[in-house]
Motif scaffolding. Structure first.
Motif, PDB file in Angstrom:
ATOM      1  N   ALA A  15     -10.749 -23.485 -11.440  1.00  0.00           N
ATOM      2  CA  ALA A  15      -9.762 -22.496 -11.906  1.00  0.00           C
ATOM      3  C   ALA A  15     -10.445 -21.225 -12.381  1.00  0.00           C
ATOM      4  O   ALA A  15      -9.982 -20.119 -12.116  1.00  0.00           O
ATOM      5  CB  ALA A  15      -8.907 -23.088 -13.024  1.00  0.00           C
ATOM      6  N   ARG A  16     -11.572 -21.389 -13.061  1.00  0.00           N
ATOM      7  CA  ARG A  16     -12.308 -20.210 -13.534  1.00  0.00           C
ATOM      8  C   ARG A  16     -12.841 -19.391 -12.367  1.00  0.00           C
ATOM      9  O   ARG A  16     -12.931 -18.172 -12.444  1.00  0.00           O
ATOM     10  CB  ARG A  16     -13.455 -20.633 -14.447  1.00  0.00           C
ATOM     11  CG  ARG A  16     -12.964 -21.076 -15.811  1.00  0.00           C
ATOM     12  CD  ARG A  16     -14.116 -21.526 -16.646  1.00  0.00           C
ATOM     13  NE  ARG A  16     -14.468 -22.874 -16.166  1.00  0.00           N
ATOM     14  CZ  ARG A  16     -15.364 -23.651 -16.722  1.00  0.00           C
ATOM     15  NH1 ARG A  16     -16.039 -23.247 -17.756  1.00  0.00           N
ATOM     16  NH2 ARG A  16     -15.596 -24.850 -16.254  1.00  0.00           N
ATOM     17  N   GLU A  17     -13.204 -20.043 -11.289  1.00  0.00           N
ATOM     18  CA  GLU A  17     -13.706 -19.325 -10.114  1.00  0.00           C
ATOM     19  C   GLU A  17     -12.568 -18.703  -9.318  1.00  0.00           C
ATOM     20  O   GLU A  17     -12.728 -17.647  -8.713  1.00  0.00           O
ATOM     21  CB  GLU A  17     -14.508 -20.277  -9.231  1.00  0.00           C
ATOM     22  CG  GLU A  17     -15.784 -20.751  -9.874  1.00  0.00           C
ATOM     23  CD  GLU A  17     -16.497 -21.807  -9.063  1.00  0.00           C
ATOM     24  OE1 GLU A  17     -16.008 -22.175  -7.988  1.00  0.00           O
ATOM     25  OE2 GLU A  17     -17.563 -22.262  -9.504  1.00  0.00           O
ATOM     26  N   ALA A  23      -6.766 -12.428  -8.989  1.00  0.00           N
ATOM     27  CA  ALA A  23      -6.568 -11.115  -9.614  1.00  0.00           C
ATOM     28  C   ALA A  23      -6.961  -9.990  -8.665  1.00  0.00           C
ATOM     29  O   ALA A  23      -6.239  -8.995  -8.523  1.00  0.00           O
ATOM     30  CB  ALA A  23      -7.378 -11.026 -10.910  1.00  0.00           C
ATOM     31  N   ALA A  24      -8.093 -10.126  -7.987  1.00  0.00           N
ATOM     32  CA  ALA A  24      -8.535  -9.099  -7.038  1.00  0.00           C
ATOM     33  C   ALA A  24      -7.542  -8.954  -5.892  1.00  0.00           C
ATOM     34  O   ALA A  24      -7.237  -7.839  -5.449  1.00  0.00           O
ATOM     35  CB  ALA A  24      -9.918  -9.439  -6.499  1.00  0.00           C
ATOM     36  N   GLY A  25      -7.004 -10.070  -5.409  1.00  0.00           N
ATOM     37  CA  GLY A  25      -6.011 -10.030  -4.344  1.00  0.00           C
ATOM     38  C   GLY A  25      -4.739  -9.331  -4.779  1.00  0.00           C
ATOM     39  O   GLY A  25      -4.141  -8.569  -4.015  1.00  0.00           O
ATOM     40  N   ARG A  29      -3.397  -5.954  -3.103  1.00  0.00           N
ATOM     41  CA  ARG A  29      -2.046  -5.931  -2.541  1.00  0.00           C
ATOM     42  C   ARG A  29      -1.267  -4.708  -3.037  1.00  0.00           C
ATOM     43  O   ARG A  29      -0.592  -4.035  -2.269  1.00  0.00           O
ATOM     44  CB  ARG A  29      -1.331  -7.218  -2.932  1.00  0.00           C
ATOM     45  CG  ARG A  29       0.069  -7.331  -2.436  1.00  0.00           C
ATOM     46  CD  ARG A  29       0.691  -8.592  -2.965  1.00  0.00           C
ATOM     47  NE  ARG A  29       1.173  -9.353  -1.848  1.00  0.00           N
ATOM     48  CZ  ARG A  29       1.697 -10.545  -1.939  1.00  0.00           C
ATOM     49  NH1 ARG A  29       1.749 -11.153  -3.085  1.00  0.00           N
ATOM     50  NH2 ARG A  29       2.157 -11.148  -0.882  1.00  0.00           N
ATOM     51  N   LYS A  30      -1.366  -4.421  -4.318  1.00  0.00           N
ATOM     52  CA  LYS A  30      -0.666  -3.258  -4.892  1.00  0.00           C
ATOM     53  C   LYS A  30      -1.227  -1.945  -4.351  1.00  0.00           C
ATOM     54  O   LYS A  30      -0.474  -1.014  -4.058  1.00  0.00           O
ATOM     55  CB  LYS A  30      -0.744  -3.281  -6.414  1.00  0.00           C
ATOM     56  CG  LYS A  30       0.126  -4.358  -7.028  1.00  0.00           C
ATOM     57  CD  LYS A  30       0.119  -4.262  -8.536  1.00  0.00           C
ATOM     58  CE  LYS A  30       0.984  -5.332  -9.136  1.00  0.00           C
ATOM     59  NZ  LYS A  30       2.400  -5.032  -9.089  1.00  0.00           N
ATOM     60  N   ILE A  31      -2.540  -1.840  -4.221  1.00  0.00           N
ATOM     61  CA  ILE A  31      -3.163  -0.627  -3.692  1.00  0.00           C
ATOM     62  C   ILE A  31      -2.752  -0.395  -2.241  1.00  0.00           C
ATOM     63  O   ILE A  31      -2.409   0.724  -1.853  1.00  0.00           O
ATOM     64  CB  ILE A  31      -4.702  -0.698  -3.825  1.00  0.00           C
ATOM     65  CG1 ILE A  31      -5.097  -0.590  -5.301  1.00  0.00           C
ATOM     66  CG2 ILE A  31      -5.380   0.380  -2.998  1.00  0.00           C
ATOM     67  CD1 ILE A  31      -6.558  -0.872  -5.568  1.00  0.00           C
TER      68      ILE A  31
END
Length: 84
Positions: A15-17, A23-25, A29-31
């Motif tokens: 989960a930590r990985e 978050a990056a995805g 996606r928003k950008i």
């Protein structure tokens, strides 16, 4: 290290990985949407031998994907997947 073996994969720190990738995805996606008008869509297309066949890839929406817990826009296939 701790004697715990998960046959399916994962592990103590999975989960930590994963959180960084998720978050990056989400940011990417928003950008893509904001600056390029690109919408990234994905869905579950198959669970074992149950396959989503009634999906029009040129018109399906995120609302259809999010309409059930399986995240499959084919309602009939999603129901069968849930039963499995």
């Amino acid at each position: 290290k701790y004697g715990v073996r998960a046959i399916a994969g994962g592990g103590r720190s999975s989960a930590r990985e994963t959180i960084g990738r998720v978050a990056a995805g989400a940011v990417a996606r928003k950008i893509l949407d904001k600056y390029n008008g690109i919408e990234v869509l994905a869905y579950v297309s198959k669970v074992q031998d149950i396959e989503a066949t009634d999906v029009d890839h040129s018109t399906f929406t995120m609302e259809e994907v999010d309409s059930n817990i399986v995240r499959c826009p084919d309602e009939a296939a999603a129901e069968k997947m849930l039963e499995r």
